[in-house]
Structure formats: structure tokens, C-alpha cells
Design a protein around this motif. Structure first.
Motif, PDB file in Angstrom:
ATOM      1  N   GLU A  45      29.159   5.128 -12.683  1.00 39.37           N
ATOM      2  CA  GLU A  45      28.969   6.434 -12.031  1.00 39.37           C
ATOM      3  C   GLU A  45      27.607   6.937 -12.504  1.00 39.37           C
ATOM      4  O   GLU A  45      27.428   7.345 -13.646  1.00 39.37           O
ATOM      5  CB  GLU A  45      30.072   7.419 -12.394  1.00 39.37           C
ATOM      6  CG  GLU A  45      29.959   8.696 -11.573  1.00 39.37           C
ATOM      7  CD  GLU A  45      31.227   9.531 -11.563  1.00 39.37           C
ATOM      8  OE1 GLU A  45      31.682   9.892 -10.461  1.00 39.37           O
ATOM      9  OE2 GLU A  45      31.780   9.811 -12.645  1.00 39.37           O
ATOM     10  N   ALA A  46      26.633   6.884 -11.583  1.00 39.86           N
ATOM     11  CA  ALA A  46      25.236   7.061 -11.989  1.00 39.86           C
ATOM     12  C   ALA A  46      24.795   8.515 -12.010  1.00 39.86           C
ATOM     13  O   ALA A  46      23.765   8.835 -12.612  1.00 39.86           O
ATOM     14  CB  ALA A  46      24.338   6.263 -11.053  1.00 39.86           C
ATOM     15  N   GLY A  47      25.552   9.413 -11.394  1.00 38.18           N
ATOM     16  CA  GLY A  47      25.149  10.816 -11.432  1.00 38.18           C
ATOM     17  C   GLY A  47      25.743  11.616 -10.289  1.00 38.18           C
ATOM     18  O   GLY A  47      26.601  11.126  -9.531  1.00 38.18           O
ATOM     19  N   PHE A  48      25.230  12.828 -10.166  1.00 33.96           N
ATOM     20  CA  PHE A  48      25.752  13.837  -9.230  1.00 33.96           C
ATOM     21  C   PHE A  48      24.556  14.328  -8.410  1.00 33.96           C
ATOM     22  O   PHE A  48      23.929  15.333  -8.736  1.00 33.96           O
ATOM     23  CB  PHE A  48      26.364  14.929 -10.102  1.00 33.96           C
ATOM     24  CG  PHE A  48      26.969  16.088  -9.394  1.00 33.96           C
ATOM     25  CD1 PHE A  48      27.601  15.959  -8.171  1.00 33.96           C
ATOM     26  CD2 PHE A  48      26.953  17.342  -9.998  1.00 33.96           C
ATOM     27  CE1 PHE A  48      28.173  17.055  -7.549  1.00 33.96           C
ATOM     28  CE2 PHE A  48      27.521  18.441  -9.386  1.00 33.96           C
ATOM     29  CZ  PHE A  48      28.133  18.298  -8.159  1.00 33.96           C
ATOM     30  N   PRO A  49      24.164  13.562  -7.372  1.00 28.95           N
ATOM     31  CA  PRO A  49      22.861  13.758  -6.725  1.00 28.95           C
ATOM     32  C   PRO A  49      22.542  15.167  -6.273  1.00 28.95           C
ATOM     33  O   PRO A  49      21.392  15.585  -6.348  1.00 28.95           O
ATOM     34  CB  PRO A  49      22.906  12.793  -5.549  1.00 28.95           C
ATOM     35  CG  PRO A  49      23.876  11.753  -5.960  1.00 28.95           C
ATOM     36  CD  PRO A  49      24.909  12.440  -6.799  1.00 28.95           C
ATOM     37  N   VAL A  50      23.538  15.932  -5.769  1.00 28.49           N
ATOM     38  CA  VAL A  50      23.183  17.240  -5.229  1.00 28.49           C
ATOM     39  C   VAL A  50      22.771  18.220  -6.341  1.00 28.49           C
ATOM     40  O   VAL A  50      22.122  19.214  -6.074  1.00 28.49           O
ATOM     41  CB  VAL A  50      24.359  17.828  -4.402  1.00 28.49           C
ATOM     42  CG1 VAL A  50      25.412  18.457  -5.308  1.00 28.49           C
ATOM     43  CG2 VAL A  50      23.861  18.845  -3.392  1.00 28.49           C
ATOM     44  N   SER A  51      23.136  17.911  -7.579  1.00 31.56           N
ATOM     45  CA  SER A  51      22.997  18.938  -8.614  1.00 31.56           C
ATOM     46  C   SER A  51      21.557  19.186  -9.045  1.00 31.56           C
ATOM     47  O   SER A  51      21.236  20.273  -9.496  1.00 31.56           O
ATOM     48  CB  SER A  51      23.861  18.600  -9.826  1.00 31.56           C
ATOM     49  OG  SER A  51      23.380  17.443 -10.451  1.00 31.56           O
ATOM     50  N   CYS A  72      28.054   4.269  -8.162  1.00 35.52           N
ATOM     51  CA  CYS A  72      28.831   5.371  -7.609  1.00 35.52           C
ATOM     52  C   CYS A  72      28.099   6.704  -7.787  1.00 35.52           C
ATOM     53  O   CYS A  72      27.423   6.913  -8.798  1.00 35.52           O
ATOM     54  CB  CYS A  72      30.166   5.394  -8.360  1.00 35.52           C
ATOM     55  SG  CYS A  72      31.205   6.778  -7.994  1.00 35.52           S
ATOM     56  N   ALA A  73      28.221   7.573  -6.789  1.00 39.30           N
ATOM     57  CA  ALA A  73      27.627   8.913  -6.894  1.00 39.30           C
ATOM     58  C   ALA A  73      28.725   9.947  -6.710  1.00 39.30           C
ATOM     59  O   ALA A  73      29.604   9.794  -5.856  1.00 39.30           O
ATOM     60  CB  ALA A  73      26.552   9.090  -5.823  1.00 39.30           C
ATOM     61  N   LEU A  74      28.649  11.008  -7.499  1.00 35.51           N
ATOM     62  CA  LEU A  74      29.671  12.060  -7.441  1.00 35.51           C
ATOM     63  C   LEU A  74      29.293  13.130  -6.413  1.00 35.51           C
ATOM     64  O   LEU A  74      28.101  13.452  -6.246  1.00 35.51           O
ATOM     65  CB  LEU A  74      29.813  12.708  -8.826  1.00 35.51           C
ATOM     66  CG  LEU A  74      30.906  13.771  -8.960  1.00 35.51           C
ATOM     67  CD1 LEU A  74      32.298  13.136  -8.920  1.00 35.51           C
ATOM     68  CD2 LEU A  74      30.761  14.581 -10.251  1.00 35.51           C
ATOM     69  N   ALA A  75      30.311  13.700  -5.778  1.00 35.60           N
ATOM     70  CA  ALA A  75      30.078  14.762  -4.783  1.00 35.60           C
ATOM     71  C   ALA A  75      31.300  15.675  -4.745  1.00 35.60           C
ATOM     72  O   ALA A  75      32.433  15.182  -4.723  1.00 35.60           O
ATOM     73  CB  ALA A  75      29.880  14.138  -3.400  1.00 35.60           C
ATOM     74  N   ARG A  76      31.080  16.992  -4.752  1.00 36.67           N
ATOM     75  CA  ARG A  76      32.207  17.877  -4.470  1.00 36.67           C
ATOM     76  C   ARG A  76      32.645  17.638  -3.023  1.00 36.67           C
ATOM     77  O   ARG A  76      31.915  17.008  -2.246  1.00 36.67           O
ATOM     78  CB  ARG A  76      31.772  19.345  -4.632  1.00 36.67           C
ATOM     79  CG  ARG A  76      31.516  19.751  -6.065  1.00 36.67           C
ATOM     80  CD  ARG A  76      30.876  21.119  -6.141  1.00 36.67           C
ATOM     81  NE  ARG A  76      29.562  21.099  -5.500  1.00 36.67           N
ATOM     82  CZ  ARG A  76      28.708  22.122  -5.493  1.00 36.67           C
ATOM     83  NH1 ARG A  76      29.031  23.245  -6.090  1.00 36.67           N
ATOM     84  NH2 ARG A  76      27.539  22.029  -4.901  1.00 36.67           N
ATOM     85  N   ALA A  77      33.795  18.198  -2.668  1.00 35.38           N
ATOM     86  CA  ALA A  77      34.265  18.031  -1.285  1.00 35.38           C
ATOM     87  C   ALA A  77      33.509  19.003  -0.392  1.00 35.38           C
ATOM     88  O   ALA A  77      34.078  19.902   0.223  1.00 35.38           O
ATOM     89  CB  ALA A  77      35.769  18.272  -1.223  1.00 35.38           C
ATOM     90  N   ILE A  82      28.047  15.492  -0.168  1.00 33.17           N
ATOM     91  CA  ILE A  82      28.305  14.128   0.308  1.00 33.17           C
ATOM     92  C   ILE A  82      27.053  13.571   0.976  1.00 33.17           C
ATOM     93  O   ILE A  82      26.711  12.398   0.794  1.00 33.17           O
ATOM     94  CB  ILE A  82      29.549  14.103   1.216  1.00 33.17           C
ATOM     95  CG1 ILE A  82      30.760  14.480   0.349  1.00 33.17           C
ATOM     96  CG2 ILE A  82      29.757  12.747   1.863  1.00 33.17           C
ATOM     97  CD1 ILE A  82      32.002  14.827   1.092  1.00 33.17           C
ATOM     98  N   GLU A  83      26.348  14.436   1.678  1.00 34.30           N
ATOM     99  CA  GLU A  83      25.080  14.009   2.284  1.00 34.30           C
ATOM    100  C   GLU A  83      24.100  13.557   1.202  1.00 34.30           C
ATOM    101  O   GLU A  83      23.468  12.501   1.325  1.00 34.30           O
ATOM    102  CB  GLU A  83      24.455  15.203   3.005  1.00 34.30           C
ATOM    103  CG  GLU A  83      24.372  15.019   4.503  1.00 34.30           C
ATOM    104  CD  GLU A  83      24.009  16.338   5.157  1.00 34.30           C
ATOM    105  OE1 GLU A  83      24.702  16.673   6.109  1.00 34.30           O
ATOM    106  OE2 GLU A  83      23.061  17.017   4.685  1.00 34.30           O
ATOM    107  N   ALA A  84      23.987  14.354   0.125  1.00 34.94           N
ATOM    108  CA  ALA A  84      23.057  14.002  -0.961  1.00 34.94           C
ATOM    109  C   ALA A  84      23.475  12.687  -1.611  1.00 34.94           C
ATOM    110  O   ALA A  84      22.637  11.821  -1.887  1.00 34.94           O
ATOM    111  CB  ALA A  84      23.002  15.120  -2.004  1.00 34.94           C
ATOM    112  N   ALA A  85      24.793  12.519  -1.834  1.00 38.02           N
ATOM    113  CA  ALA A  85      25.283  11.268  -2.447  1.00 38.02           C
ATOM    114  C   ALA A  85      24.961  10.093  -1.525  1.00 38.02           C
ATOM    115  O   ALA A  85      24.449   9.053  -1.969  1.00 38.02           O
ATOM    116  CB  ALA A  85      26.779  11.370  -2.714  1.00 38.02           C
ATOM    117  N   GLY A  86      25.250  10.273  -0.230  1.00 38.61           N
ATOM    118  CA  GLY A  86      24.989   9.199   0.740  1.00 38.61           C
ATOM    119  C   GLY A  86      23.522   8.821   0.765  1.00 38.61           C
ATOM    120  O   GLY A  86      23.169   7.634   0.770  1.00 38.61           O
ATOM    121  N   LYS A  87      22.649   9.832   0.730  1.00 38.21           N
ATOM    122  CA  LYS A  87      21.203   9.549   0.763  1.00 38.21           C
ATOM    123  C   LYS A  87      20.756   8.836  -0.499  1.00 38.21           C
ATOM    124  O   LYS A  87      19.940   7.926  -0.452  1.00 38.21           O
ATOM    125  CB  LYS A  87      20.416  10.850   0.908  1.00 38.21           C
ATOM    126  CG  LYS A  87      20.363  11.345   2.320  1.00 38.21           C
ATOM    127  CD  LYS A  87      19.427  12.538   2.424  1.00 38.21           C
ATOM    128  CE  LYS A  87      19.562  13.167   3.799  1.00 38.21           C
ATOM    129  NZ  LYS A  87      19.345  14.586   3.790  1.00 38.21           N
TER     130      LYS A  87
END
Ligand code: KIV
Ligand code: ZN
Length: 538
Positions: A45-51, A72-77, A82-87
């Protein structure tokens, strides 16, 4: 009977890094991820991209540069998460989005208090269920490998938890994580929770159930093992057990428990135990969190026998007091001593054994640094190499301020005084300042403050010896704050005043970068929960 495989999901870079003061630089994260791949973890789990942009970058670089594990990237619901994680995961060969939302009544009542989520607990539960399903649908657009976590599952009503889990599986989640977010569960209770949820949703084929245990009652490892005995086949854990508050389940303890007691649990992992010690040291060096000497598996005393009766027994037969061997987990005795007469081969084979990667083009510079250190220090230990390597690697890529010169005078009966010369690299100006203080470090920090003029508080200063001998490396960790976010700086040197100065400069540079970085949300230091918990945010 052949053993079942347990997936090791390492979250040192995400939940581990949420430990206050444990922040790592992007380059440290990439190095650690490479090492985790070498250790044999299945998922990073590499991080939480949107943060924050830094988190986004770390995930993107790990996806591009680290092969082997699923990244893996973490994302709130939430859509933007989710867009940030996907990118951040674009271009990866094996990627996972891990989305989560809280399901316990206490979280629903406090975090979803706003009327738009419903006015009764029943209405709020329906809203959260819909948000969970939508999040999974959205995550599936980016990857087929989607994990869902019911935050605070440990305190969630089981029938509701089962409804949420069934719905997200239907929506396409392939891993279901049941976090004991607050470390509240007792081991038999947590095991029972896992089997009740698995039974409650009919144990569907192709769906992996996962444990995620926090250590608030010191039960994280025991609870994770109880979870796998109940049927979970993924364990979320961190190196040295670092993480929010009291931390997460320690990877090295889980792995060795499964390994040593395979007779009892008949479960196996893909971990190379001989890499455990080197990985533990790397995490300790990067985070500045020491490993307690009596820490299971990776502590300095984990294999030391002090009492005469134990020493006698071990000499006759190691199995009398040892259930595993030090060398099995990489706690090997240093067979070749390194020092000023050591050659390149000795140095680079030791670095390789320690899992410290050295690119061919870096070899000459690293050897030069080693020789310079050997001139200052009689004997070079593994801990010195970790520190030297770390010290050279962790300087910020684009610092704003550079300490060009410092001078401190101290002696009995006189007030310590410091003079500094600091260059502002953006404006290419030089500031020279002088100050006195309660001690040499106080004087030094006051002089730097005058030069840099960044308003902040010194929240914590700590110094420790991180290698052996009277000429050991001293590592300094500094935490400065602005009344909210915290900024960490660390540095090491055989000269502790120099280490103190550099650690302070590193913290000031992080603060200055944060000030410049208008997109950053309040992420640093006190944990991403700040970002999660604001009801207006959910
Ligand atoms: O502890 C927790 O609930 C978490 C989730 C984000 C999985 O870390
Ligand atoms: Zn957690």
C-alpha cells in the motif's frame, strides 16, 4: 497436507507513515518499496494519493519503478479520491484501489452528522451503503483488483456489516478488509467477527477476506493470527509495527509466527525471512523510530542470552532456548569487520547483504563517502552504513534554504553563541546571523531562525546514538509546527551539533515547501485522519 497461502499486505508506507513524526521523503518511499518487493510482500500500500501532491507522487513513482508486488493506493469512498488513486496507478502492471468508509454507529453519528446523510442512524446507514457501492463501481473502472474496508468494523453491528460487505462484493470488490481500527477487539472476538462476516455473506469464491489490526491493547498480532485461523487469507501489517497511535500488527512477528508454528496453523507466506532484519533497519532509519532492544524478531536482544543457565543450555543445544535462529531472520553476526583498510568488494558485498541498493554509477561516490567516514570512525558497523546511506540520500531535492556555514562557541562560565550563514536558494541571497541561547543547540536554532525568518514552534528535539562505539553516529530528529501540521527533519553525523543543524534545516525546508505548495491539504504529521474526519469533507 499442503499449507494455505496468506497474502502479506504491507502498509508501512501508508498506515505506518501515519504515525506522528514518521514521514518519509518520496525517494525514501521508493527505496523502501524496492526493499519490500525483495522481502517478498504480495501487496504494497504505497500511499493515499488525494491527500497531498507528495503522496500522489510517491504512489506514481512506486508504480513506475517497483516490480513484483501489487501496488495499492488508498481512497475514501469519494469520487475525487478514487480518481486520484486511479490516476496515480496509471501504467502499473498489477494495481489495486483500496477504498474505505466507516460503518460503526459511533463513526456514522459523528462523521456523518450532517442532515444530507440522513437524520436517523438507519438513514445514515443506507447512505453509507450506497456510497460504498458507488465507490467500488467507480474503482472498477481503473482496475479489476478492488479492496473495500469497513472502517471501524471491530465496533460495527454485525448484521449491518454483512449487508455492506455483501453489497460491495456484488459491486465487484475482490478483497474485503475487516479493520479493528481502534484496536478494541480481543483475539477470540476478532476471529469470531471474521468467521461471522464470511459466513454472513456465504463465503463467495474468489473473494479474499483480510485482517487489519491496530495495537492499542497490544493485541494486533494476536488478533491478526486469530483472524487467519478463522479464515482470513490476507494480513495487513507494517514493518516494526509502526502506524497510527500504538501502531499496526508487526509484519515480522506475523510472518515468523506463521513460519515457526506452521505445525499448528498450516499456513505459509511468500516472505524471505532473511530480509526481515535489513528491512526493519531501513524503516527505523527512514522514520527515525528506534526499534526497542527487546522487540520480537528484530530487536537487538531478540536472540541474546544473558542468564548463565540459558547460555549453558544454548551451548549444549540451541533448541533449548531458541525457537528460531538469528540468521533465519537476517540477524547475522558481522563476519568481516569494515574499516579504513576495507576495499570496494568488502563494502559493496556488505551493502548488498544489507539490501542497500547501489547503482553502478553511484559506486565511486559511495566508496569515497565510506573512506571519509572510516577516517573519522575506527570501525564501521552495519548501523553506520545504514546511517551513511540514509544521510546521503535524504537531503531534499529542492531545498529552499542551505546552511553554508555555522560556528558555535561553548565553554564553562560563558553563554553559548552561534553564528550561521544561510543561503536562500530561490532568491540567491545570503543571510548571516548571530544569537546566544540556553545551550549550544538553542543558540544555533535561534541564529537559524533569525536568518530564515519562518514563524514556527519547536515541538520536539531528540538525539540518539544510531551506531556503535564512542565515535558513533548521532541521529537528530526535529519536529516543528505551525499550530496544526507538523514538519519533521532528521539528520545524522558523527558530530551532533552538525546533525542538529542539518535536521533543523530539513524541517524548515519541509515547512517552507508546504507554505509554497498551495494544493496541499492538512496532511502532514498528525495523520490523514484529519482529512478523513471532517464531516463536511465526507
Ligand atoms: O485502521 C483503519 O481502519 C484503516 C483503514 C483505512 C483501512 O487504516
Ligand atoms: Zn489502520
Amino acid at each position: 497436507m499442503s499449507a494455505d497461502r496468506v497474502i502479506i499486505f504491507d502498509t508501512t508506507l501508508r498506515d505506518g507513515e501515519q504515525a506522528p513524526g514518521a514521514a518519509m521523503t518520496v525517494s525514501e518511499k521508493v527505496q523502501l518499496a524496492r526493499h519490500l518487493a525483495r522481502l517478498g510482500v504480495d501487496v504494497i500500500e504505497a500511499g493515499f494519493p488525494v491527500s497531498s501532491p507528495g503522496q500522489f507522487d510517491a504512489v506514481r513513482r512506486i508504480v513506475q519503478e517497483v516490480e513484483g508486488p501489487v501496488i495499492c493506493a488508498l481512497a475514501r469512498a469519494k469520487k475525487e479520491d478514487i480518481e486520484a488513486a486511479g490516476k496515480a496507478l496509471v501504467g502499473g502492471k498489477k494495481t489495486r484501489i483500496h477504498t474505505f468508509i466507516a460503518t460503526s454507529d459511533i463513526h456514522l453519528e459523528s462523521k456523518f452528522a450532517d442532515a444530507r446523510y440522513g437524520s436517523t442512524i438507519e438513514e445514515k446507514r443506507e447512505t453509507v451503503l450506497r456510497m460504498a457501492v458507488d465507490a467500488v463501481h467507480q474503482a472498477r473502472i481503473y482496475t479489476k483488483d478492488v479492496e473495500f474496508s469497513a472502517e471501524d468494523a471491530g465496533r460495527t453491528a454485525i448484521p449491518y456489516l454483512c449487508r455492506v460487505v455483501a453489497a460491495v462484493i456484488e459491486a465487484g470488490a475482490t478483497t474485503i478488509n475487516i479493520p479493528d481500527t481502534t484496536g478494541y477487539c480481543i483475539s477470540d472476538e476478532y476471529g469470531a467477527l471474521i468467521s461471522q462476516v464470511m459466513d454472513g455473506v456465504g463465503r463467495p469464491e474468489g473473494v479474499v477476506f483480510s485482517t487489519h489490526c491496530h495495537d492499542d491493547l497490544g493485541l494486533a498480532v494476536a488478533n491478526s493470527l486469530s483472524g487467519v485461523q478463522a479464515g482470513a487469507r490476507q494480513v495487513e501489517c507494517t514493518i516494526n509495527g509502526i502506524g497510527e497511535r500504538a501502531g499496526n500488527a508487526a509484519l515480522e512477528e506475523i510472518v515468523m509466527a506463521l513460519n515457526v508454528r506452521r505445525d499448528h496453523m498450516n499456513l505459509e507466506t511468500g516472505i524471505q525471512p532473511a530480509q526481515l532484519m535489513a528491512t526493519s533497519r531501513l524503516v527505523s532509519t527512514f522514520t527515525g523510530f528506534p526499534v526497542q532492544p527487546n522487540k520480537a524478531i528484530v530487536g537487538a536482544n531478540a536472540f541474546a542470552h544473558e542468564a548463565g543457565i540459558h547460555q549453558d543450555g544454548v551451548l549444549k543445544n540451541r533448541a533449548t532456548y531458541e525457537i528460531m535462529r538469528a540468521e533465519d531472520v537476517g540477524q547475522e553476526a558481522e563476519s568481516i569487520r569494515l574499516g579504513r583498510h576495507s576495499g570496494r568488494h568488502g563494502l559493496f558485498s556488505r551493502l548488498e547483504r544489507l539490501g542497500i541498493p547501489v547503482a553502478p554509477e553511484e559506486k565511486a561516490a559511495i566508496y569515497e563517502q565510506f573512506v571519509a567516514l572510516a577516517d573519522r570512525k575506527k570501525e564501521i558497523h552495519d548501523s553506520d552504513l545504514f546511517t551513511l546511506f540514509h544521510y546521503e540520500q535524504t537531503e531534499m531535492n529542492t531545498p529552499l534554504y542551505k546552511l553554508e556555514h555555522f560556528h558555535v562557541t561553548v565553554g564553562s562560565g560563558m553563554e553559548p553563541e552561534a553564528t550561521v550563514r544561510v543561503r536562500d536558494l530561490h532568491n540567491d541571497t545570503v543571510m548571516e546571523e548571530k544569537a546566544s541561547g540556553d545551550g549550544p543547540i538553542d543558540a544555533l536554532y535561534r541564529a537559524i531562525d533569525h536568518a530564515v525568518n519562518e514563524g514556527h514552534d519547536l515541538v520536539n528535539y531528540s538525539i540518539r546514538s544510531v551506531s556503535e562505539g564512542a565515535d558513533a553516529y548521532g541521529e537528530v530528529n526535529v519536529l516543528i509546527g505551525l499550530g496544526g501540521p507538523l514538519f519533521a527533519g532528521k539528520a545524522s553525523s558523527t558530530d551532533v551539533i552538525e546533525a542538529s543543524a542539518q535536521a533543523y534545516m530539513n524541517a524548515l525546508n519541509s515547512l517552507a515547501a508546504f507554505r509554497l505548495d498551495k494544493e496541499s491539504i492538512d496532511f502532514v504529521g498528525s495523520g490523514i485522519m484529519q482529512a478523513f474526519d471532517s464531516p463536511k469533507d465526507q
